[in-house]
Design an enzyme around this catalytic site. Structure first.
Site, PDB file in Angstrom:
ATOM      1  CG  ASN A 216      -0.179  -0.163   2.512  1.00 26.22           C
ATOM      2  OD1 ASN A 216       0.545   0.725   2.923  1.00 26.22           O
ATOM      3  ND2 ASN A 216      -0.323  -1.326   3.154  1.00 26.22           N
ATOM      4  CG  ASP A 287      -7.341  -4.822   5.414  1.00 24.86           C
ATOM      5  OD1 ASP A 287      -6.946  -4.767   6.593  1.00 24.86           O
ATOM      6  OD2 ASP A 287      -7.817  -3.842   4.806  1.00 24.86           O
ATOM      7  CE  LYS A 297       9.522 -12.434 -13.762  1.00 23.35           C
ATOM      8  NZ  LYS A 297      10.465 -11.721 -14.638  1.00 23.35           N
ATOM      9  CG  PHE A 331      -3.153   6.266  12.773  1.00 20.75           C
ATOM     10  CD1 PHE A 331      -2.970   7.507  12.171  1.00 20.75           C
ATOM     11  CD2 PHE A 331      -2.524   6.011  13.988  1.00 20.75           C
ATOM     12  CE1 PHE A 331      -2.174   8.471  12.759  1.00 20.75           C
ATOM     13  CE2 PHE A 331      -1.723   6.970  14.580  1.00 20.75           C
ATOM     14  CZ  PHE A 331      -1.550   8.206  13.962  1.00 20.75           C
ATOM     15  CE  LYS A 345      -8.770   0.405  12.325  1.00 22.78           C
ATOM     16  NZ  LYS A 345      -7.872   0.968  11.260  1.00 22.78           N
ATOM     17  CE  LYS A 349     -10.265  -3.366  13.447  1.00 21.11           C
ATOM     18  NZ  LYS A 349      -9.235  -3.253  12.408  1.00 21.11           N
TER      19      LYS A 349
END
Length: 410
Positions: A216, A287, A297, A331, A345, A349
């Site tokens: 990401n 995730d 490869k 975050f 969230k 959590k």
């Protein structure tokens, strides 16, 4: 007030018209109680004399590496060992290049290589020189090594140009030096003194094969800012960093653990979880991961390639379920409805605080040096910060956390 009493500062003065400000800077630092040892380059002596600086500092001024007056010591080593701070002001493009590339061909550059004390640099040069890619690269190199910079001001330059490159005024440089020592001296008795803080940073990567992976846009900048600030506030800091755009803070007091995948990060976090007081999960953890990672490869074949992805362990959720004394901060980087998703969230959590930001907003999110955040607890919004530096976000967030774990509520 002699705010710098007991501090030894090496002041490096290099060759530029701004060298004349070295006299005022020497005087003001000395008046604040600092012991100031001035090292001049040969070019600096074209603009200001050793006698002037010696008179103001009440100390011998150095300019020649080979002018050893005391046979029992080597001057540049002795100076480097005694310093609490090395301040180069003004710093020309030349000395910045020498520092970046490890050159040592005069008294100042040799002393800089031998110094283990923090280094602070105040550049001064023509606006086009300052903006030259080579100079910018050298500054970035030094910044990544932990060198602190006092940005030049904008205005009329001696060369006739108007722009950025003018040495910051001596009064302002002294204020920066005072703030630096105040922060350093407060670390032992800061708001997080004695606390163990664990911070995650960067973006995890999930291997598809040895040369490809899923990741990401997280740069690690927010986590790094939190690590620096937590350490400055007196905490014992463990930084768990995945893939990042730059090197972690070069502070020997910050323990850095490098990881790659979400599974690696989970393992590293668990090993530090039991004994920590505050855990801040600023990393962007994948995730999903490929169900299988090829050992070699994957060769191109056909027009499509299908990957089966499976969920990774939700680190934050698992920590929230087993939270004991720990203060847990998460975050939430969103692309819309940030408040809604962040509050959900927070509850799901079992977090103490959650920091929400919309990464689509200019000046916020991944890869930038600034952020725009809102911080929530179970009662709702507790801190709303417009666009500001990530260091400032870190300072306010950690100050809030320190207040909460001390038992007081803001």
């Amino acid at each position: 007030m002699k705010s710098l009493q007991g501090k030894t500062i090496i002041l490096g003065i290099t060759g530029g018209i701004a060298a004349y400000k070295g006299a005022a800077l020497t005087s003001k630092l000395t008046q604040k109680g600092a012991t100031v040892h001035v090292i001049m380059t040969a070019s600096a002596k074209q603009f200001i004399t050793e006698l002037t600086l010696q008179s103001l500092s009440k100390q011998r001024v150095y300019s020649d590496t080979f002018q050893e007056r005391d046979p029992s010591s080597i001057s540049h080593i002795d100076l480097a060992d005694s310093a609490d701070l090395v301040l180069v002001a003004p710093a020309t493009a030349n000395i910045i290049a020498k520092m970046a590339h490890g050159l040592a061909d005069d008294m100042l550059s040799t002393t800089l290589l031998a110094a283990t004390a923090p280094v602070m640099v105040a550049p001064a040069m023509n606006v086009h020189m300052y903006q030259h890619p080579a100079v910018m690269d050298n500054i970035n190199t030094l910044y990544k090594r932990g060198v602190k910079f006092i940005e030049p001001g904008e205005g009329q330059l001696a060369c006739g140009y108007v722009g950025k490159g003018r040495l910051e005024e001596p009064e302002e440089i002294v204020k920066v030096v005072e703030q630096f020592f105040a922060l350093q001296d407060s670390a032992a008795k800061g708001p997080l003194a004695g606390k163990k803080v664990v911070i995650t940073a960067g973006g995890t990567i999930e291997r598809i094969d040895p040369v490809r992976y899923i990741t990401n846009d997280s740069s690690g900048k927010m986590g790094f800012a939190l690590s620096r600030t937590a350490r400055a506030m007196g905490a014992e800091v463990t930084l768990i960093a995945a893939r990042t755009d730059e090197a972690p803070p070069q502070d020997p007091e910050i323990r850095v653990v490098r990881v790659e995948s979400a599974a690696d990060m989970y393992e590293a976090v668990l090993s530090a979880w039991k004994d920590c007081d505050i855990l801040i999960k600023a990393a962007a953890v994948s995730d999903y991961r490929p169900r299988q990672s090829a050992e070699s490869k994957i060769k191109k074949s056909g027009d499509t390639l299908s990957l089966e992805l499976v969920k990774t362990t939700d680190i934050l959720e698992n920590l929230g379920k087993h939270k004991d004394k720990q203060f847990l901060i998460g975050f939430a980087a969103e692309t819309g409805d940030a408040e809604l998703y962040a509050k959900d969230k927070l509850v799901r959590k079992n977090l103490d605080l959650i920091v929400a930001n919309d990464v689509t907003m200019e000046g916020a999110g991944f890869g930038t040096d600034t952020n725009i955040v809102s911080v929530y607890d179970a009662e709702g919004l507790v801190l709303d910060l417009p666009q500001t530096s990530k260091d400032e976000v870190a300072r306010q967030l950690l100050q809030l956390a320190a207040t909460r774990i001390s038992g007081a509520q803001l």
